[in-house]
Every structure is written in structure tokens, then in C-alpha cells.
Scaffold this motif. Sequence first.
Motif, PDB file in Angstrom:
ATOM      1  N   TRP A  22     -27.383 -54.864  34.522  1.00 46.92           N
ATOM      2  CA  TRP A  22     -27.818 -53.569  34.578  1.00 46.92           C
ATOM      3  C   TRP A  22     -26.826 -52.734  35.427  1.00 46.92           C
ATOM      4  O   TRP A  22     -26.608 -51.576  35.165  1.00 46.92           O
ATOM      5  CB  TRP A  22     -29.300 -53.638  35.386  1.00 46.92           C
ATOM      6  CG  TRP A  22     -30.291 -54.227  34.311  1.00 46.92           C
ATOM      7  CD1 TRP A  22     -30.083 -55.318  33.366  1.00 46.92           C
ATOM      8  CD2 TRP A  22     -31.566 -53.740  34.208  1.00 46.92           C
ATOM      9  NE1 TRP A  22     -31.423 -55.741  32.713  1.00 46.92           N
ATOM     10  CE2 TRP A  22     -32.121 -54.833  33.318  1.00 46.92           C
ATOM     11  CE3 TRP A  22     -32.367 -52.781  34.775  1.00 46.92           C
ATOM     12  CZ2 TRP A  22     -33.561 -54.801  32.792  1.00 46.92           C
ATOM     13  CZ3 TRP A  22     -33.546 -52.882  34.274  1.00 46.92           C
ATOM     14  CH2 TRP A  22     -34.081 -53.649  33.523  1.00 46.92           C
ATOM     15  N   GLN A  60     -31.162 -60.673  31.280  1.00 52.82           N
ATOM     16  CA  GLN A  60     -31.013 -59.606  31.648  1.00 52.82           C
ATOM     17  C   GLN A  60     -30.636 -58.548  30.795  1.00 52.82           C
ATOM     18  O   GLN A  60     -31.187 -57.294  30.635  1.00 52.82           O
ATOM     19  CB  GLN A  60     -30.526 -59.159  33.110  1.00 52.82           C
ATOM     20  CG  GLN A  60     -29.036 -59.940  32.970  1.00 52.82           C
ATOM     21  CD  GLN A  60     -28.526 -59.744  34.485  1.00 52.82           C
ATOM     22  OE1 GLN A  60     -28.176 -58.828  35.092  1.00 52.82           O
ATOM     23  NE2 GLN A  60     -28.543 -61.014  35.203  1.00 52.82           N
ATOM     24  N   GLU A  61     -29.467 -58.720  30.133  1.00 53.05           N
ATOM     25  CA  GLU A  61     -28.723 -57.870  29.208  1.00 53.05           C
ATOM     26  C   GLU A  61     -29.619 -57.672  28.026  1.00 53.05           C
ATOM     27  O   GLU A  61     -29.656 -56.343  27.579  1.00 53.05           O
ATOM     28  CB  GLU A  61     -27.337 -58.393  28.875  1.00 53.05           C
ATOM     29  CG  GLU A  61     -26.399 -57.606  28.207  1.00 53.05           C
ATOM     30  CD  GLU A  61     -24.977 -58.005  27.891  1.00 53.05           C
ATOM     31  OE1 GLU A  61     -24.371 -56.995  27.447  1.00 53.05           O
ATOM     32  OE2 GLU A  61     -24.610 -59.121  28.267  1.00 53.05           O
ATOM     33  N   LEU A  64     -32.424 -55.312  28.729  1.00 56.44           N
ATOM     34  CA  LEU A  64     -32.202 -54.222  28.766  1.00 56.44           C
ATOM     35  C   LEU A  64     -32.001 -53.265  27.639  1.00 56.44           C
ATOM     36  O   LEU A  64     -32.426 -52.151  27.345  1.00 56.44           O
ATOM     37  CB  LEU A  64     -30.959 -53.780  29.809  1.00 56.44           C
ATOM     38  CG  LEU A  64     -30.464 -52.449  30.160  1.00 56.44           C
ATOM     39  CD1 LEU A  64     -31.635 -51.625  30.717  1.00 56.44           C
ATOM     40  CD2 LEU A  64     -29.315 -52.416  30.954  1.00 56.44           C
ATOM     41  N   PRO A 108     -33.360 -47.860  37.131  1.00 56.66           N
ATOM     42  CA  PRO A 108     -34.315 -48.842  37.266  1.00 56.66           C
ATOM     43  C   PRO A 108     -34.706 -48.740  38.973  1.00 56.66           C
ATOM     44  O   PRO A 108     -33.891 -48.541  39.572  1.00 56.66           O
ATOM     45  CB  PRO A 108     -33.479 -50.230  37.120  1.00 56.66           C
ATOM     46  CG  PRO A 108     -32.190 -50.119  36.935  1.00 56.66           C
ATOM     47  CD  PRO A 108     -31.988 -48.689  36.788  1.00 56.66           C
TER      48      PRO A 108
END
Length: 172
Positions: A22, A60-61, A64, A108
Motif C-alpha cells: 500500500w 495486502q496487495e 488493495l 487509507p
Amino acid sequence: MLIPNVKQVNGIWSGNVTLDSWNNFFNKEMDIDLNIGGDKLIESLNSRHKFAYEYLVTNQEKLLQIILNALLVEYPIMQEEYGYEDEELDEYMPNVDNIQEFKEIMEPKRVYILDVENDGMAYLGFHFICSWDEDHDYGVMMHKERVVKMGGGDVAFLSWIAEEDKKASEIV
């Protein structure tokens, strides 16, 4: 400690999380606020919260990308609903052709690990500051890799949204 950098203050479990992919996408170093429980006070952290945290960090990637791709589809509809015109449109809610352009108009703010779980996984909520709605922000609730709901920032932490989704999935 089940989840690093988290502590309970006044009955609320909170801390921060660093999501390197992120940071790379938004081109800035961020420690994103982390809240466990959403709109519910919980007495202690348990394995469902730890598992969701590990899922968040590991995926996480991908998470997103899912959020931004879903927003890319919904964004033109949102532009119509917000009704910005001319200069205001360019300033607050400009046309977006690809997900890379979102980094100019949002970032975020907080990640929520809700206390509602379905199929062994707690729901995750993502709260973003955005240029198009400075009062309500932008929120997404997810279960695993599925977007449950998008809307104002409160969508990210309202347990009833997760509970309704859980009930609907049990019927199927």
C-alpha cells in the motif's frame, strides 16, 4: 501478543499496521490505523482476529487491487450520484481511467478487523480519506476476497453489514 502494535485503551483495541504494498502504491510511508472490533467493544483478542490480521498482511496487495478495481467500476455511478459539475468535478471527483489515478484523490485511513466471522474468517473493513466526500469518507467491507459493500467510511466498521452478509451466505 496475538497482533503486533495493538493495545486496548478504554475498551477499544487499536494500533497500526504497515502495509508495504500500500505504501508503494500510494508513494508514501504510512502506518495505517488498525481497529479490532469495529463498532463492537470486545474484551479480548482471539484467533479469529489474529487469522484476519495475518490474512490482511499476507494478501495486502491483492486486497488493495480488489478494492480499487471495484471502485473503478462503481466510480462513474458515484460521480453521477454526487453530482459535481465542471470545476468541482475536476477538483473533487475527477474522471478516472485506471486505478493508478485513485492515489491522487484518496488514501487509507484505517483498517478494521470486525468481530464477525464467516467460514472461519473475520470480515475486514477499509476506510479511506477521499476528495469527493470529506465529511463521510469512503469505506469498503470485505470478506476474504469479496467486496461485501462500498459506501461512506462507516461501511468499513458497521457489524450489522457483516452480520447481514453472513446470514445471506448461510441461506445459499
